[in-house]
Motif scaffolding. Sequence first.
Motif, mmCIF file in Angstrom:
data_model
loop_
_atom_site.group_PDB
_atom_site.id
_atom_site.type_symbol
_atom_site.label_atom_id
_atom_site.label_comp_id
_atom_site.label_asym_id
_atom_site.label_seq_id
_atom_site.Cartn_x
_atom_site.Cartn_y
_atom_site.Cartn_z
ATOM 1 N N MET A 198 -11.890 -2.411 8.686
ATOM 2 C CA MET A 198 -11.662 -1.143 8.001
ATOM 3 C C MET A 198 -10.161 -0.858 7.920
ATOM 4 O O MET A 198 -9.468 -0.952 8.905
ATOM 5 C CB MET A 198 -12.331 -0.016 8.800
ATOM 6 C CG MET A 198 -13.829 -0.150 8.863
ATOM 7 S SD MET A 198 -14.556 0.135 7.270
ATOM 8 C CE MET A 198 -15.976 -0.904 7.356
ATOM 9 N N PRO A 199 -9.675 -0.451 6.775
ATOM 10 C CA PRO A 199 -8.255 -0.118 6.684
ATOM 11 C C PRO A 199 -7.888 1.171 7.403
ATOM 12 O O PRO A 199 -6.743 1.389 7.709
ATOM 13 C CB PRO A 199 -8.007 0.026 5.184
ATOM 14 C CG PRO A 199 -9.326 0.388 4.615
ATOM 15 C CD PRO A 199 -10.338 -0.292 5.461
ATOM 16 N N ARG B 2 -9.765 4.640 -3.190
ATOM 17 C CA ARG B 2 -10.474 5.156 -2.023
ATOM 18 C C ARG B 2 -10.144 4.451 -0.710
ATOM 19 O O ARG B 2 -10.437 4.980 0.363
ATOM 20 C CB ARG B 2 -11.984 5.145 -2.253
ATOM 21 C CG ARG B 2 -12.632 3.777 -2.228
ATOM 22 C CD ARG B 2 -14.101 3.943 -2.554
ATOM 23 N NE ARG B 2 -14.849 2.738 -2.314
ATOM 24 C CZ ARG B 2 -15.839 2.632 -1.412
ATOM 25 N NH1 ARG B 2 -16.169 3.669 -0.680
ATOM 26 N NH2 ARG B 2 -16.486 1.504 -1.270
ATOM 27 N N ASP B 3 -9.574 3.253 -0.771
ATOM 28 C CA ASP B 3 -9.237 2.591 0.500
ATOM 29 C C ASP B 3 -7.755 2.783 0.840
ATOM 30 O O ASP B 3 -7.244 2.169 1.763
ATOM 31 C CB ASP B 3 -9.583 1.112 0.442
ATOM 32 C CG ASP B 3 -8.798 0.379 -0.621
ATOM 33 O OD1 ASP B 3 -8.819 -0.863 -0.615
ATOM 34 O OD2 ASP B 3 -8.164 1.046 -1.454
ATOM 35 N N LYS B 4 -7.064 3.626 0.098
ATOM 36 C CA LYS B 4 -5.654 3.866 0.381
ATOM 37 C C LYS B 4 -5.500 5.054 1.334
ATOM 38 O O LYS B 4 -6.376 5.899 1.440
ATOM 39 C CB LYS B 4 -4.901 4.191 -0.919
ATOM 40 C CG LYS B 4 -5.160 3.229 -2.049
ATOM 41 C CD LYS B 4 -3.961 2.389 -2.345
ATOM 42 C CE LYS B 4 -4.176 1.398 -3.477
ATOM 43 N NZ LYS B 4 -5.259 0.433 -3.204
ATOM 44 N N GLN B 5 -4.362 5.072 2.003
ATOM 45 C CA GLN B 5 -4.021 6.265 2.767
ATOM 46 C C GLN B 5 -2.509 6.346 2.905
ATOM 47 O O GLN B 5 -1.810 5.347 2.835
ATOM 48 C CB GLN B 5 -4.665 6.264 4.143
ATOM 49 C CG GLN B 5 -4.249 5.112 5.027
ATOM 50 C CD GLN B 5 -4.844 5.220 6.421
ATOM 51 O OE1 GLN B 5 -5.264 6.290 6.848
ATOM 52 N NE2 GLN B 5 -4.877 4.123 7.145
ATOM 53 N N LYS C 69 -17.113 4.821 5.628
ATOM 54 C CA LYS C 69 -17.259 5.091 4.202
ATOM 55 C C LYS C 69 -17.196 3.843 3.338
ATOM 56 O O LYS C 69 -17.861 3.757 2.313
ATOM 57 C CB LYS C 69 -16.139 6.027 3.741
ATOM 58 C CG LYS C 69 -16.557 7.455 3.557
ATOM 59 C CD LYS C 69 -15.461 8.240 2.928
ATOM 60 C CE LYS C 69 -14.437 8.655 3.953
ATOM 61 N NZ LYS C 69 -13.444 9.574 3.366
ATOM 62 N N LEU C 70 -16.366 2.898 3.738
ATOM 63 C CA LEU C 70 -16.207 1.727 2.871
ATOM 64 C C LEU C 70 -17.434 0.821 2.895
ATOM 65 O O LEU C 70 -17.529 -0.093 2.083
ATOM 66 C CB LEU C 70 -14.937 0.966 3.220
ATOM 67 C CG LEU C 70 -13.665 1.740 2.881
ATOM 68 C CD1 LEU C 70 -12.441 0.902 3.149
ATOM 69 C CD2 LEU C 70 -13.649 2.159 1.414
ATOM 70 N N GLN D 97 -14.382 5.772 9.036
ATOM 71 C CA GLN D 97 -14.217 4.346 8.734
ATOM 72 C C GLN D 97 -15.453 3.752 8.088
ATOM 73 O O GLN D 97 -15.393 2.689 7.477
ATOM 74 C CB GLN D 97 -13.926 3.575 10.013
ATOM 75 C CG GLN D 97 -12.680 4.064 10.722
ATOM 76 C CD GLN D 97 -12.475 3.348 12.037
ATOM 77 O OE1 GLN D 97 -13.140 2.363 12.319
ATOM 78 N NE2 GLN D 97 -11.560 3.826 12.846
ATOM 79 N N THR E 1 -6.209 10.673 3.017
ATOM 80 C CA THR E 1 -6.940 9.789 2.121
ATOM 81 C C THR E 1 -7.287 10.487 0.812
ATOM 82 O O THR E 1 -7.129 11.702 0.670
ATOM 83 C CB THR E 1 -8.271 9.355 2.755
ATOM 84 O OG1 THR E 1 -9.088 10.526 2.908
ATOM 85 C CG2 THR E 1 -8.047 8.719 4.111
ATOM 86 N N ASN F 33 0.795 -1.233 0.000
ATOM 87 C CA ASN F 33 0.000 0.000 0.000
ATOM 88 C C ASN F 33 0.825 1.278 0.000
ATOM 89 O O ASN F 33 0.395 2.290 -0.521
ATOM 90 C CB ASN F 33 -0.926 0.027 1.230
ATOM 91 C CG ASN F 33 -2.041 -1.000 1.077
ATOM 92 O OD1 ASN F 33 -2.321 -1.451 -0.019
ATOM 93 N ND2 ASN F 33 -2.642 -1.394 2.181
#
Lengths: 444, 381
Positions: free
Chosen positions: A65-66, B43-46, B11-12, B9, B52, A32
């Motif tokens: 949740m990531p 969208r699930d990366k940070q 949002k996903l 959290q 984000t 990631n």
Amino acid sequence: MANNAALDSRQSAPDWSGCEIKSDCATRAKANYPAAAESIARSDDLIPRTVTSFFCADRVRNAIMPFGNTHNNFKMNFSSDEEFPDLTKHNNHMAKVLTKEMYAKLRDKQTPSGYTLDDVIQTGVDNPGHPFIMTVGCVAGDEETYEVFKDLLDPIISDRHSGYKATDKHRTDLNFENLKGGDLDPEYVLSSRVRTGRSIKGYTLPPHNSRGERRAVEDLSVQALASLDGEFKGKYYPLKSMTDKEQEQLIEDHFLFDKPVSPLLIAAGMARDWPDGRGIWHNEDKTFLVWVNEEDHLRVISMQKGGNMKEVFRRFCVGLQKIEEIFKKNNHGFMWNEHLGYVLTCPSNLGTGLRGGVHVKLPKLSTHAKFEEILTRLRLQKRGTGGVDTASVGGIFDISNTDRLGSSEVEQVQAVVDGVKLMVEMEKKLEKGESIDSMIPAQK
Amino acid sequence: MPFGNTHNQLKLKYTADQEYPDLSKHNNHMSKVLTPVMYAHLRDKQTPSGFTLDDVIQTGVDNPGHPFIMTVGCVAGDEETYEVFKELLDPVIQDRHGGYKPTDKHKTDLNPDHLKGGDDLDPNYVLSSRVRTGRSIRGFCLPPHCSRGERRAIETLSNDALRSLSGDLKGKYYALKDMTDEEQQQLIDDHFLFDKPVSPLLLASGMGRDWPDGRGIWHNDNKTFLVWVNEEDHLRVISMQKGGNMKEVFNRFCTGLTKIETLFKQKGHSFMWNEHLGYVLTCPSNLGTGLRGGVHVKLPNLSKHDKFGEVLKRLRLQKRGTGGVDTAAVGGVFDISNADRLGFSEVELVQMVVDGVKLLVDMEKRLEKGQSIDGLMPAQK
């Protein structure tokens, strides 16, 4: 667990040898965050501490949740004193209550949706004070905010709501027949209005919600409102697809709400993605309207010209209860509990969330030395006719109930009805050059 | 605007389509590039500090478009943003910086001796000259995302470094929150004071948070060199003076900047830089040199000429009002500066300003005499 050691970059690298998931961390990191993955091995950089502590916390707390509350964890690299806001020039409820000790205690907490202390207080940090009113200086991001951050919010609620205690119970009374009188002199009372807010359980609040959530709230609301009939039959106007003609009509009717300009609201984050998911619904008679996704999920408003507050309140109660029934049938109750009543974004609106008021002509009384004192004793507050944080124009004031929590809807509207009646009589006396000293009320 | 989306959290639980912003009325670089597929992918990366995709794009979602300029519509929250979200940012960078490719290398040249001329722009037309750039301090988050602790640490570090400058660069730091009324008035009169941003482009990205905590202005005793701390970037370094001697302005700029960088390095802090993007700054439009070199110049006749826009374009220059970005011109006086930031060196960009403004002034003089400027039209640089 080496978590806390990992958060201080001044210490030597933590001993991960006992950690079973370390290889998983490295794999995830490389996948990631390629830039961070290279630096994980180094022992002198701030970032690997955050990455590894994030993954550990993430595992422990929630593997689904990531997003751990990574940025809040990152902030833990700095001491509480380094992060504590400078409130020396501030004058709002939050600034009066938040001490360094309290900040230190609450800063690593978060609600289940990830709302943190800094999120709660950001609006109060960014807005030191207001010339007309004592602002609250904090907001809720979800229902749980009031629980997780009760150390901060209970004293604020107590200050704001006249000493309301953490053990007190709130009463709800939406039976309009309990209101006595309420038909006020239309020569002075130009319009009457009652509004409240409602939050839909299971969704985060406007300072914090995502576009998906906001749109879901909009869809639910539109569905519910579409099933109203009789005097409540109406239509929904989404802000983003409004025609110019519709917009002008809504402005003329005094219904349109626009993107907030108040820095109090904007700093709380509630204007994000404007105008997505926002809209106005109103009945054909234009006496009952609902704002969707403005400062709260729903704002419900009953209004009409003149002084017939009784009628306004009747429509308010009937309409509100119809809407609540429909939401309940769809398994979405409103946020409510027996301590705080209806849970809304701003702590000032807890309880009934009700602001009942009139636009009333008081050019003489408003310049009288005892005007403020009278309002205080009647438990009423004045605003300009543009709403909160505006000034009055031409001697016309917006007069409404001050209280929200600890008294019922009926009691609050009764205070407005009785109080405005008295003030109009005072105004009439002053017009004739007579004294009002004998009419000054006792403290309610 | 707080970083409201950063730790949401929930949002996903919504699909990418449910979360994808409505960009149908938008016109900025971000909205041209961000497809629903790209959104779903990113969208699930940070970043390691928790920035984000929604944080990157919030300003572009909240600000559909600007009447005067094509806005970028996204910001970085830290150095890693440009890596983690390269799928979005590389095409934005390419669009914004004249086709700059992900494989391209950027060149840095801060040697003022390489600038030719620049000491003789006509002061009857060129009212003032200025060169600015930004610098970010590695290891800290950027203004849209940094916490109070980080911001204060940057302020402290900057203060320590600037305090040790001497000679022509010797100066003093004025923290915004402790400024006296008198100091404030003087800084306004000197045109040095920056205030809380009012531009919704900047506010929506979160850089107005906690104002004025950790913000300040440092300037030398001569009032020709100043540093803004924690405004839109960690540091903005500015060299300026009245009149048209851009060479002197650029000399001081390069000397001062190099000294500051040395001082930071001595304390173990480098600036964010890499050989692809050059100096890394908050707004993708400022990557590369981060340099905007320009003048306030009187062009009342030329600015009304129907080829004015074309001339500027060919010279690789841009116009602004004298209030800075997103303001309008007043009284025929324009802020003319280099349009490029990335893919050209500092010397090359200032050279373009010097040569271009010289030409514009010649054109203005021609038009004053009622002569044509057709023979003066430049080729595309």
